[in-house]
Motif scaffolding. Structure first.
Motif, PDB file in Angstrom:
ATOM      1  N   VAL A  62      24.724  49.916  44.521  1.00 53.88           N
ATOM      2  CA  VAL A  62      25.211  49.512  43.187  1.00 53.88           C
ATOM      3  C   VAL A  62      24.156  49.773  42.120  1.00 53.88           C
ATOM      4  CG1 VAL A  62      25.973  47.556  41.792  1.00 53.88           C
ATOM      5  CG2 VAL A  62      26.806  47.796  44.149  1.00 53.88           C
ATOM      6  N   ALA A  63      22.923  49.381  42.403  1.00 58.60           N
ATOM      7  CA  ALA A  63      21.843  49.606  41.433  1.00 58.60           C
ATOM      8  C   ALA A  63      21.581  51.091  41.238  1.00 58.60           C
ATOM      9  CB  ALA A  63      20.571  48.893  41.892  1.00 58.60           C
ATOM     10  N   ARG A  74      24.070  52.650  38.861  1.00 58.44           N
ATOM     11  CA  ARG A  74      23.730  52.298  37.479  1.00 58.44           C
ATOM     12  C   ARG A  74      22.560  53.146  36.969  1.00 58.44           C
ATOM     13  NH1 ARG A  74      25.112  48.084  33.941  1.00 58.44           N
ATOM     14  NH2 ARG A  74      24.251  48.699  31.928  1.00 58.44           N
ATOM     15  N   THR A 110      28.221  51.021  35.838  1.00 60.37           N
ATOM     16  CA  THR A 110      28.401  50.378  37.131  1.00 60.37           C
ATOM     17  C   THR A 110      29.497  51.112  37.922  1.00 60.37           C
ATOM     18  OG1 THR A 110      30.090  48.868  36.295  1.00 60.37           O
ATOM     19  CG2 THR A 110      27.788  48.159  36.110  1.00 60.37           C
ATOM     20  N   ARG A 165      32.320  50.075  39.001  1.00 62.21           N
ATOM     21  CA  ARG A 165      33.683  49.810  38.502  1.00 62.21           C
ATOM     22  C   ARG A 165      33.973  50.558  37.208  1.00 62.21           C
ATOM     23  NH1 ARG A 165      33.976  46.661  34.117  1.00 62.21           N
ATOM     24  NH2 ARG A 165      32.185  45.349  33.588  1.00 62.21           N
ATOM     25  N   GLN A 166      32.938  51.079  36.535  1.00 66.16           N
ATOM     26  CA  GLN A 166      33.132  51.836  35.298  1.00 66.16           C
ATOM     27  C   GLN A 166      33.193  53.343  35.526  1.00 66.16           C
ATOM     28  OE1 GLN A 166      29.582  50.104  33.367  1.00 66.16           O
ATOM     29  NE2 GLN A 166      30.930  49.354  31.736  1.00 66.16           N
TER      30      GLN A 166
END
Length: 519
Positions: A161-162, A165, A171, A173-174
Motif C-alpha cells: 500500500v505504501a 502511494r 492510494t 483505491r484511487q
C-alpha cells in the motif's frame, strides 16, 4: 487446515511473456528454434518459487480472441501489433513446461488474465490468505491491500500500500480514477488530454475521488480544466475499461491451486528439446540419485543400532541431522538424530519421544558415546543443512565433530549469494523441484504446535530421515555446480571452516582485549 497464514502467488503470464520476448536477447537452440521467451518466463517462475515457496500458485494468461472490453470499446488494444511468429511458436512448449512443473495454468475465453487474477486475489483475501501478484502492469495496483501486494521480478521491485502511494502519488483505491484521468496507452485507452501522472495525483490528493473532481470543476481553471470538461462524457466507459473485475464466477477454488509434484521425465524431455542445459543437468542429476524413501528405518533396538554404527564406520561420508526441542542452541534438548548414507538408506534414532505409549528408546548417553568415535573421525566427511546448529547441539551433549564438513546451505550461498533464502524447503524446490513438508506441517503452528518429542515416532521417521536424505541429494548437485564454477576451493577452504568457528563463538562467546583496543 485453514488458509490463514497461507501464501498464494498469481503470475501474470501474459505480461511476462511479452516482456521476456522483447527485453531479452533472442535465444535459439541449435536447430534455430526460438527459446528466449520460454527461458525468460520460466527463469522468473523458478526464482519466485525458490524465494517464496508458496502454498498455492497459478500462471494466468489471456485467452485467444476478444473479451468484453472489446465489445465496450472496439479500439481496445487496437494499437498492439499481432503476436510475432517467433513468439507464437514458443507458447506451446512454455505451457507444457509450466504444467510439468506442477503449476496450475489458467485461462478463460472472453476473460482477461487481469480479471481472473483480481477475482482469485480477493477470494484468497476473504479466506485469510496472503496474495502476491507477479506482474509488470500498473493497473494491478488497484488490487493492492493489506493482504495483497505486487512484485516485479524484471526489476526486483515490490509494491504494498505504501509503495503504491510512493510510486503513483495515490492510494490503491484511487488507482482506477487515476487511470481514467491519465489513460493507459498500452491498452489504447485515452485519458484527459494534457493531464499526466503528476496532475492526476495532485487532483486526487486534493479532491480524493474523480466524482469530487467533477463536482469542483469550477475551481479547476485553464487548459487542463477545459480538457477535463471535454473528456467527462467518456469517463463512465473508461472506468469500466480500467477496472479489474474481482467478482467473476470461477470454477477454481484455492485448493485447486496447490502445487503438484513435478513430472521430471517430461521436464527432461522439454529441456532437452529446448537445450536448457543448466536446468537439464540439475534434473538429470536429480533423476539419477536413488530415492531412498522406501529405505527409511527407525532404530529402536541395540542390534539395529550396532548395524548402523558398522555402516557409518565403513562410510567415507554421511549426512546427519538432529531433531530437538528448540531452535535456541543453548536450550535445545536432543530428541533424535538421523543419518543417511548413499546406497544404504536413511535412519532415524529416536532418543526422547515422550508421548503416551511411546516405545522404549535407546539411551541417549549410550547412543552418543557409541557415535562419538565416528563424529571425531577426521577421515569422514560430515554433511548437513545449516550444520552449525547440529554441531552446536552435539557439542552441548559432549560430542565433537571433527574433520571435513559440508553444509548445503553454505554451498548454495557460495553458488549464488543473491537468492535470499537458503532453508531446506527453498533449496529442495530450487534444485530438486520438490515442494517438501515444513517443520510446521509436522507439529503445527502457534498455540497448536506440539513439541517434536510429542510427535509419534512413525510420523517422525519419514520427516527426520528425509532431512538427512535430502542433504545427500542436494550436496550431489551443489558440489557439482561448485566444481563447474571453480568455487569449490572458496567453499572448502574459506566458508566451511568458519562454520565451526562460529559454532564455538555462539556457544562459548569471545574474549575481547580491552587494553589492546583502548591502546
Amino acid at each position: 487446515m485453514g488458509t490463514e497464514d497461507k501464501l498464494l502467488i498469481l503470475v501474470d503470464g501474459s505480461s511476462y511473456l511479452y516482456r521476456a520476448f522483447h527485453a531479452l536477447p533472442p535465444l535459439t537452440n541449435s536447430r534455430g528454434k526460438p527459446t528466449g521467451a520460454v527461458y525468460g518466463v520460466i527463469s522468473m517462475l523458478r526464482k519466485i518459487l525458490a524465494e517464496y515457496s508458496p502454498d498455492y500458485v497459478a500462471m494466468v494468461f489471456d485467452a485467444k480472441g476478444k473479451n468484453f472490453r472489446h465489445d465496450l470499446y472496439p479500439a481496445y488494444k487496437a494499437t498492439r501489433p499481432p503476436m510475432a511468429d517467433d513468439l507464437k511458436i514458443q507458447i506451446e512448449p512454455l505451457f507444457k513446461i509450466i504444467e510439468a512443473m506442477g503449476i496450475k495454468l489458467l485461462s478463460l475465453p472472453g476473460i482477461e488474465a487481469d480479471d481472473i487474477i483480481g477475482t482469485l486475489a480477493k477470494m484468497a483475501e476473504r479466506m485469510g490468505a496472503t496474495t502476491i501478484i507477479s506482474t509488470g502492469d500498473k493497473d494491478m495496483a488497484q488490487l493492492v491491500g493489506p493482504n495483497i501486494k505486487l512484485i516485479n521480478t524484471m526489476n526486483d521491485t515490490q509494491l504494498d500500500v505504501a509503495g503504491v502511494r510512493e510510486k503513483f502519488g495515490v492510494t490503491p483505491r484511487q488507482i482506477v480514477d487515476y487511470l481514467v484521468l491519465v489513460g493507459d496507452t498500452s491498452d489504447n485507452i485515452p485519458g484527459v488530454t494534457g493531464v499526466g501522472p503528476k496532475t492526476a495525483a495532485r487532483w486526487l490528493g486534493e479532491y480524493d475521488t474523480l466524482d469530487n473532481i467533477i463536482g469542483n470543476l469550477d475551481r479547476i481553471k485553464g487548459k487542463a480544466g477545459d480538457n477535463l470538461r471535454m473528456a467527462m462524457d467518456k469517463f463512465p466507459l473508461t472506468k469500466q475499461l480500467v477496472t479489474i473485475k474481482d467478482n467473476l464466477i470461477l470454477h477454481w477454488q484455492l485448493e485447486d491451486l496447490s502445487r503438484k509434484s513435478q513430472r521430471t521425465d517430461e521436464l527432461i524431455s522439454l529441456f532437452t528439446e529446448l537445450e536448457f542445459r543448466n536446468w537439464l543437468k540439475n534434473l538429470s542429476t536429480d533423476n539419477a540419485i536413488p530415492r531412498m524413501e522406501n529405505n527409511y528405518k527407525v532404530i529402536l533396538e541395540a542390534d539395529e543400532f550396532s548395524s548402523l554404527v558398522t555402516i557409518l564406520q565403513k562410510a567415507r561420508q554421511f549426512a546427519f541431522d538432529v531433531e530437538t526441542t528448540s531452535l535456541d542452541i543453548m536450550n535445545a534438548e536432543l530428541v533424535g538424530i538421523s543419518f543417511a548414507v548413499v546406497g544404504e538408506g536413511a535412519f532415524y534414532i529416536p532418543l526422547a519421544h515422550s508421548y503416551e505409549e511411546a516405545p522404549r528408546q535407546l539411551s541417549r548417553d549410550y547412543v552418543l558415546r557409541e557415535l562419538s568415535s565416528i563424529f571425531i573421525d577426521a577421515d569422514k566427511s560430515k554433511l548437513g543443512q545449516n550444520i552449525k546448529y547440529d554441531i552446536s547441539v552435539l557439542a552441548n551433549c559432549g560430542v565433537e565433530v571433527r574433520g571435513k564438513i559440508h553444509d548445503t546451505m553454505v554451498e548454495a550461498y557460495v553458488i549464488d549469494s543473491s537468492q535470499g533464502h537458503y532453508d531446506k524447503k527453498s533449496l529442495a524446490l530450487r534444485y530438486l523441484g520438490r515442494n517438501i513438508a515444513s517443520y510446521e506441517d509436522m507439529v503445527g503452528k502457534g498455540a497448536q504446535q506440539i513439541p517434536f518429542s510429542q510427535l509419534a515416532i512413525e510420523q517422525a521417521l519419514p520427516y527426520a530421515a528425509f532431512d538427512a536424505d535430502l542433504v545427500l541429494q542436494l550436496h550431489e548437485i551443489l558440489w557439482s555446480e561448485l566444481e563447474k564454477n571453480r568455487q569449490q576451493d572458496l567453499c572448502l577452504n574459506l566458508e566451511l571452516p568458519l562454520v565451526k568457528v562460529l559454532s564455538r563463538m555462539e556457544r562459548c562467546g569471545v574474549v575481547i582485549d580491552c587494553d589492546f583496543l583502548n591502546g
